[in-house]
Design a protein around this motif. Sequence first.
Motif, PDB file in Angstrom:
ATOM      1  N   MET A   1      16.115  -8.470  -5.484  1.00  0.00           N
ATOM      2  CA  MET A   1      14.713  -8.190  -5.797  1.00  0.00           C
ATOM      3  C   MET A   1      14.594  -7.600  -7.199  1.00  0.00           C
ATOM      4  N   ASP A   2      13.718  -8.162  -8.011  1.00  0.00           N
ATOM      5  CA  ASP A   2      13.528  -7.658  -9.372  1.00  0.00           C
ATOM      6  C   ASP A   2      12.317  -6.728  -9.427  1.00  0.00           C
ATOM      7  N   ILE A   3      12.615  -5.488  -9.751  1.00  0.00           N
ATOM      8  CA  ILE A   3      11.565  -4.472  -9.770  1.00  0.00           C
ATOM      9  C   ILE A   3      11.444  -3.911 -11.183  1.00  0.00           C
ATOM     10  N   VAL A   4      10.209  -3.813 -11.663  1.00  0.00           N
ATOM     11  CA  VAL A   4       9.980  -3.166 -12.952  1.00  0.00           C
ATOM     12  C   VAL A   4       9.056  -1.971 -12.726  1.00  0.00           C
ATOM     13  N   VAL A   5       9.428  -0.843 -13.319  1.00  0.00           N
ATOM     14  CA  VAL A   5       8.584   0.348 -13.231  1.00  0.00           C
ATOM     15  C   VAL A   5       8.016   0.635 -14.611  1.00  0.00           C
ATOM     16  N   CYS A   6       6.689   0.747 -14.705  1.00  0.00           N
ATOM     17  CA  CYS A   6       6.046   1.099 -15.971  1.00  0.00           C
ATOM     18  C   CYS A   6       5.895   2.610 -16.036  1.00  0.00           C
ATOM     19  N   VAL A   7       6.435   3.214 -17.072  1.00  0.00           N
ATOM     20  CA  VAL A   7       6.349   4.669 -17.186  1.00  0.00           C
ATOM     21  C   VAL A   7       5.725   5.058 -18.520  1.00  0.00           C
ATOM     22  N   LYS A   8       5.236   6.287 -18.574  1.00  0.00           N
ATOM     23  CA  LYS A   8       4.641   6.811 -19.806  1.00  0.00           C
ATOM     24  C   LYS A   8       5.197   8.195 -20.083  1.00  0.00           C
ATOM     25  N   GLN A   9       5.519   8.422 -21.351  1.00  0.00           N
ATOM     26  CA  GLN A   9       5.890   9.779 -21.740  1.00  0.00           C
ATOM     27  C   GLN A   9       4.606  10.530 -22.071  1.00  0.00           C
ATOM     28  N   VAL A  10       4.452  11.712 -21.473  1.00  0.00           N
ATOM     29  CA  VAL A  10       3.199  12.467 -21.648  1.00  0.00           C
ATOM     30  C   VAL A  10       3.520  13.916 -22.008  1.00  0.00           C
ATOM     31  N   ALA A  44      10.593   5.258  -5.821  1.00  0.00           N
ATOM     32  CA  ALA A  44      10.251   4.190  -4.869  1.00  0.00           C
ATOM     33  C   ALA A  44      11.045   2.928  -5.192  1.00  0.00           C
ATOM     34  N   ALA A  45      11.193   2.634  -6.485  1.00  0.00           N
ATOM     35  CA  ALA A  45      11.947   1.450  -6.898  1.00  0.00           C
ATOM     36  C   ALA A  45      13.420   1.591  -6.518  1.00  0.00           C
ATOM     37  N   LEU A  46      13.976   2.770  -6.744  1.00  0.00           N
ATOM     38  CA  LEU A  46      15.391   2.993  -6.422  1.00  0.00           C
ATOM     39  C   LEU A  46      15.622   2.867  -4.914  1.00  0.00           C
ATOM     40  N   GLN A  47      14.678   3.369  -4.128  1.00  0.00           N
ATOM     41  CA  GLN A  47      14.816   3.261  -2.667  1.00  0.00           C
ATOM     42  C   GLN A  47      14.727   1.806  -2.213  1.00  0.00           C
ATOM     43  N   LEU A  48      13.849   1.035  -2.873  1.00  0.00           N
ATOM     44  CA  LEU A  48      13.752  -0.393  -2.535  1.00  0.00           C
ATOM     45  C   LEU A  48      15.067  -1.103  -2.861  1.00  0.00           C
ATOM     46  N   ARG A  49      15.646  -0.758  -4.020  1.00  0.00           N
ATOM     47  CA  ARG A  49      16.918  -1.382  -4.410  1.00  0.00           C
ATOM     48  C   ARG A  49      18.025  -1.028  -3.411  1.00  0.00           C
ATOM     49  N   GLU A  50      18.015   0.241  -2.957  1.00  0.00           N
ATOM     50  CA  GLU A  50      19.030   0.651  -1.983  1.00  0.00           C
ATOM     51  C   GLU A  50      18.895  -0.138  -0.686  1.00  0.00           C
ATOM     52  N   LYS A  51      17.660  -0.454  -0.326  1.00  0.00           N
ATOM     53  CA  LYS A  51      17.407  -1.132   0.948  1.00  0.00           C
ATOM     54  C   LYS A  51      17.585  -2.650   0.837  1.00  0.00           C
TER      55      LYS A  51
END
Lengths: 262, 399
Positions: A1-10, A44-51
Amino acid sequence: MDIVVCVKQVPDTTEVRIDPETNTLIRQGVPSIVNPFDKNAVEAALQLREKYGGKVTILSMGPLQSKEALKECLAMGADEAVLLSDRAFGGSDTLATSHALAAGLRKMGKVDIILCGKQAIDGDTAQVGPEIAEHLGITQVTYVSKINTVDEQVIRVEREHEEGYEVIEAQMPVLLTVVKSINEPRYPTVKGTMKANRKEIPVWTVDDVEVDRDALGLKGSPTQVRRIFTPERRVQGEMMQADTAREAAALLVKRLVEVKII
Amino acid sequence: MAVKVNPEECIGCTACVGACPFGAIVMEDGKALITDACTACGACIDICPVGAIHREVEEKNVSMNKDEFKGVWVYIEQVDGHARNVGYELLNEGRKLADAMGQELAGILIGDNVDQLTKEVFARGADKIYLVEGKEFSHYSTDAYTITLTDLIHTYKPAVILMGATNDGRDLGPRVAGRVGTGLTADCTNLGIDPATGLVAWTRPAFGGNIMATILCPDHRPQMGTIRPNVFKRSAPDYSRTGEIVKVASKVKMTDIRTKLLEIIREGVASANLEEAEIIVSGGRGLTKPESFALIEELADVLGGAVGASRAVVDAGWKPALYQVGQTGKTVGPKVYFACGISGAIQHVAGMSSSDIVIAINKDPDAPIFKIANYGIVGDVMEVIPALIDEIKKVKTAG
């Protein structure tokens, strides 16, 4: 599964203070952090990858110093990170930002799940996620508090709502924005931090992605900030002067009866 | 539009560096330099003592004919055929905008069997209603509602759209703005007309409520914004008012809807009432332990109010996130707000400052909550609340 997480530095807005003399923000000493809701998205992405297996890539848009935020996400356990950075992106509002991020996502090719925090704590708009989903033409579910199951066709999630929760089945690929209660983000391990430090973070400029330049930066931003000011504070009210808690409570109730609240 | 420094005029005083909310100005060779982080907000223009900073107007390639877009629309959010209060609040505020612009005010009603709401929408100030009904709208879905609202915009071309900043409103708003390609200002707490341009001036908190920003959408239409529930008041309904109902056929096919609502899990009544409650009793970290929250519930019960919580309490897991009041939680505007053991961090205040009366109980006399409280008691909540409950009961039985 390919997961991308969009993050922002604030900037850590809980550390931001107003200078009472000049009525301006004091930014000095305010640390830059990964937007807290985005950390929930990474977790959440890391947990999906683990599963389910697969790969977790972090994507951000911002100045070069945003690499620090990406490093932190790599240290948490993400596989790759990419930074979109270019003068052409500067001054973007939510719509222009979403065009840039959508262009970066298109360049990545097949993506099954895109995760975003529900909003960034500096702007609090909650708009970039849905706008990315719109540009990519994919399904969106906002305010996700739980991911139940995922297969190739559909994902089942719980969505926070004013009255409680909705259980929603959404067609893949999907963009989810997540709320804080979805998980407790893990801390980077020493090993993870060392690995992250060695990892190269590619920087994509406007020339590296396919995008309409008129849709970016100040030029591509329909909204413009016209004025910034500090909010007015209310005048001081009445303090209940009494020697004991009981007397103070009695005095307050007397006032509340007078103004017909009780 | 970009903000530029004229290096010839800049005297290197650094006033602008501190004034920039985005940290976008640096000093280079004794002159101010504006970096990529600039959002063209203009805070530096106002503060520059020698007028060395100015706004440069850039050519925009916008093919939109802005004059075609007329009227103010209010999206009436409904759940199971019941309109949320925020729609009526926005009709009241939208009425003022429409009158100032000399244009009509329309309510947008999308749902399944929602025509019984039209009477109320007219009574609350609308001149016209665009009504779209069908089974496909029985529950909110991003796809069905986006297709429909976008279609209405393309067909009837409004100048302004106001939506409630609810979870569904903040799901629908950006999706529609993205599809139409226009500007959306999130989570507004004040609206007005910019005197210089005649545009809607959208004002909203940013940086966790530390600053307010006024935002314009000059070149794109419609000008869109989501507005927090409870910041505006509803007008008294006038049931003699009527208007035109424009029934529009749905263009949504069932296959367009890519999400399916399987189940709704309802939380307790107290939390559901939070945004519409007239009295709210909120507890914070001053309660010191989760069991003490029962006191907050008891006080709320005696007053017939709803229960709220500070972020600290939610973060500590004493209460679910649905109870959280504040910048990242719910915005409330009750008649009376009790802040018990809540210090009053700006993030909390951002979510409750439109309450009519604020009562603060805190043992720290310097707690910022007292600065916005109408009535305050300095004391331990664990002593004051039980006393308060007794006193209220006394008054109630006597009355």
